[in-house]
Structures are given as structure tokens and as C-alpha cells.
Design an enzyme around this catalytic site. Structure first.
Site, PDB file in Angstrom:
ATOM      1  N   SER A   1      -3.560 -45.266 -28.162  1.00 48.02           N
ATOM      2  CA  SER A   1      -4.024 -45.696 -26.093  1.00 48.02           C
ATOM      3  C   SER A   1      -2.029 -45.601 -25.493  1.00 48.02           C
ATOM      4  O   SER A   1      -1.262 -45.899 -26.702  1.00 48.02           O
ATOM      5  CB  SER A   1      -4.929 -47.009 -26.248  1.00 48.02           C
ATOM      6  OG  SER A   1      -5.444 -46.581 -26.150  1.00 48.02           O
TER       7      SER A   1
HETATM    8  N1  SAH Z   1      -6.671 -49.321 -29.846  1.00 47.03           N
HETATM    9  C1  SAH Z   1      -6.992 -48.063 -30.740  1.00 47.03           C
HETATM   10  C2  SAH Z   1      -7.826 -46.967 -30.031  1.00 47.03           C
HETATM   11  C3  SAH Z   1      -8.210 -45.793 -30.576  1.00 47.03           C
HETATM   12  S1  SAH Z   1      -9.019 -44.657 -29.940  1.00 47.03           S
HETATM   13  C4  SAH Z   1      -5.392 -47.305 -30.649  1.00 47.03           C
HETATM   14  O1  SAH Z   1      -4.345 -48.140 -30.274  1.00 47.03           O
HETATM   15  O2  SAH Z   1      -5.226 -46.679 -32.325  1.00 47.03           O
HETATM   16  C5  SAH Z   1     -10.304 -45.947 -30.333  1.00 47.03           C
HETATM   17  C6  SAH Z   1     -10.832 -45.814 -31.382  1.00 47.03           C
HETATM   18  O3  SAH Z   1     -12.330 -46.534 -31.228  1.00 47.03           O
HETATM   19  C7  SAH Z   1     -11.133 -44.697 -32.384  1.00 47.03           C
HETATM   20  O4  SAH Z   1     -10.527 -44.930 -33.008  1.00 47.03           O
HETATM   21  C8  SAH Z   1     -12.754 -44.113 -32.369  1.00 47.03           C
HETATM   22  O5  SAH Z   1     -12.983 -44.323 -33.670  1.00 47.03           O
HETATM   23  C9  SAH Z   1     -13.346 -46.075 -32.211  1.00 47.03           C
HETATM   24  N2  SAH Z   1     -14.620 -46.387 -32.481  1.00 47.03           N
HETATM   25  C10 SAH Z   1     -15.616 -45.065 -31.060  1.00 47.03           C
HETATM   26  N3  SAH Z   1     -16.905 -46.416 -30.864  1.00 47.03           N
HETATM   27  C11 SAH Z   1     -16.889 -46.837 -31.939  1.00 47.03           C
HETATM   28  C12 SAH Z   1     -17.679 -47.674 -32.344  1.00 47.03           C
HETATM   29  N4  SAH Z   1     -18.737 -47.993 -31.973  1.00 47.03           N
HETATM   30  N5  SAH Z   1     -17.596 -49.086 -33.392  1.00 47.03           N
HETATM   31  C13 SAH Z   1     -16.450 -49.798 -33.660  1.00 47.03           C
HETATM   32  N6  SAH Z   1     -14.921 -47.841 -33.503  1.00 47.03           N
HETATM   33  C14 SAH Z   1     -15.491 -47.515 -32.354  1.00 47.03           C
END
Ligand code: SAH
Length: 222
Positions: free
Chosen positions: A69
Site C-alpha cells: 500500500s
Molecule cells: N499491507 C500489505 C498489503 C498487501 S495487499 C502490504 O503493505 O504489503 C493485500 C494483501 O491481502 C495481499 O497480500 C493479499 O494476499 C491479502 N489478502 C487478500 N484477501 C485475504 C484474505 N481473505 N485473508 C488473508 N489475506 C488476504
């Protein structure tokens, strides 16, 4: 890794200071959030080829169709999570560990972070980065976060970094009274950042903030 941490050299702290100044200009006011983001090397969480862009206000690819993000969103969500409670947050549930940058920021502001991720290689990367930073007040779970993490509920805060179309009921159930849930809600292209505060056993207050663009909240594991 030590080399990697120094990889972009002496400019890294200065670059972070510029990022902090920009975040303050964009309206982030929580000093502790700004301090922690100044002190956390964001470039170690992205591929070396992207390290020089790590402090720009953009989302960057972290593989597996996911993104880290943008700094403003991390700051904003963290601020929304911390601001609404006067007391210190003890237990925070994070859904979507991704590369672990948001996890690192949270771990320096609350007592313990419980972080769930559905893509195993991403979780592995995040664990390594967070270990390198010596952040140890974090528990990880490889699972679809849609059911929350009942073993450690209730949580003082829940932060979700992928957007569900509707709020999964488990998040509401696993919120402590007085606790806050910060998440993007809605279909692709029309999501908004929301903060839900559990006022009593059956009463929740909903506040709506910025229009945002997040990757979708997906079910199952990969
Ligand atoms: N805060 C993270 C954001 C990554 S993007 C960063 O800064 O890197 C969002 C993340 O949510 C992804 O890694 C994706 O795999 C995860 N995600 C999506 N749906 C999910 C779920 N149902 N349970 C766990 N993780 C999930």
C-alpha cells in the site's frame, strides 16, 4: 540483509524525512505514526529493482498480483486505528500481511500484532523482513482471514488491507467493546475507507472516509 538495509545508502533517512513531510502536508497528524514511519526502512520490503521508488507515494508490486500500500494509505489507516481510542492498543488483528510493511508499522505502536495472509510465499517474505528488523511481537497465520482469528479475540483493533464487498461478520464479532475496525469496503473502483467502532455488545458506529483503491479480499488459500 544488513547490506540491503544500507543499500540505498545515506540518502535513505533523508528520503524518509521527505516522505514524512509529505504525509504531514497530506493531513496525517498522529506524531507517533509519523515517527515510526520515519524510522522504518520501507525499501527493504520491496524488490531491489524498486527500492529507489520505495518512498514515493505509490503502491508498488510485491508479486502474486499484490501491492504494498502507498505510504499515505498506511499512515491514514494506522492513524484511524489509533486515534479513536484514548488508551493504548494491546491486541491488533491485521488481515493481509502482504510484504509486512504495515505489520512493521503496527508492531511498533501496539503491544502485539496477529497477522493473517492467504498467500504463503508472501507470508514467508514478510516473516524474513520483520525478523531482520527484530520485530518479535507478531504472530502469523497462513489462512483466509475471513473468519478472523478466534483464538485471540477480542481485538482492540482490526486492520484489513484488502477490500471485501461487505464486512465479514467475524470481524465485528471479534472486536472488543470500544475496539475499532479499519478497512476498505466495496467493489473494485468504488471502495471507501471505513472505521467501525464497537460501542456496546450490539451497537456499532460506522464512519466513512477517503475513496480508495485496494486489491480485492479473496477467499481460500494460495
Ligand atoms: N499491507 C500489505 C498489503 C498487501 S495487499 C502490504 O503493505 O504489503 C493485500 C494483501 O491481502 C495481499 O497480500 C493479499 O494476499 C491479502 N489478502 C487478500 N484477501 C485475504 C484474505 N481473505 N485473508 C488473508 N489475506 C488476504
Amino acid at each position: 540483509m544488513i547490506q540491503r538495509m544500507q543499500g540505498i545508502g545515506m540518502t535513505s533517512l533523508r528520503t524518509r524525512e521527505r516522505m514524512i513531510k509529505r504525509l504531514a502536508d497530506q493531513g496525517i497528524t498522529h506524531n507517533k505514526v509519523l515517527e515510526v514511519m520515519r524510522d522504518t526502512p520501507r525499501h527493504i520490503f520491496v524488490d531491489e529493482a524498486l527500492a529507489s521508488r520505495a518512498y514515493e507515494d505509490v503502491a508498488l508490486p510485491i508479486g502474486y498480483n499484490q501491492t504494498i500500500s502507498q505510504p499515505y494509505i498506511v499512515a491514514r489507516m494506522t492513524e484511524l486505528l489509533l486515534k479513536s481510542t484514548h488508551h493504548h492498543l494491546k491486541k491488533v488483528l491485521e488481515i493481509g500481511t502482504g510484504c509486512g510493511y504495515q505489520t512493521a508499522v503496527l508492531a511498533q505502536l501496539v503491544d502485539h500484532v496477529y497477522s493473517m495472509e492467504r498467500i504463503l510465499p508472501l507470508q514467508r517474505k514478510a516473516k524474513n523482513y520483520l525478523w531482520d528488523l527484530r520485530l518479535k511481537n507478531i504472530s502469523f497465520m497462513y489462512a483466509d482471514g475471513g473468519a478472523g482469528w478466534a483464538d485471540y479475540a477480542p481485538f482492540d483493533g482490526i486492520l484489513v488491507s484488502a477490500a471485501p464487498a461487505d464486512i465479514p461478520p467475524a470481524f465485528l464479532q471479534q472486536l472488543a467493546i470500544g475496539g475499532v475496525l479499519v478497512l476498505p469496503v466495496g467493489m473494485a473502483g468504488r471502495q471507501s475507507l471505513q472505521r467501525i467502532t464497537r460501542i456496546s455488545e450490539d451497537n456499532y458506529d460506522i464512519e466513512q472516509f477517503d475513496a480508495v483503491t485496494f486489491v480485492p479480499f479473496l477467499s481460500g488459500k494460495e
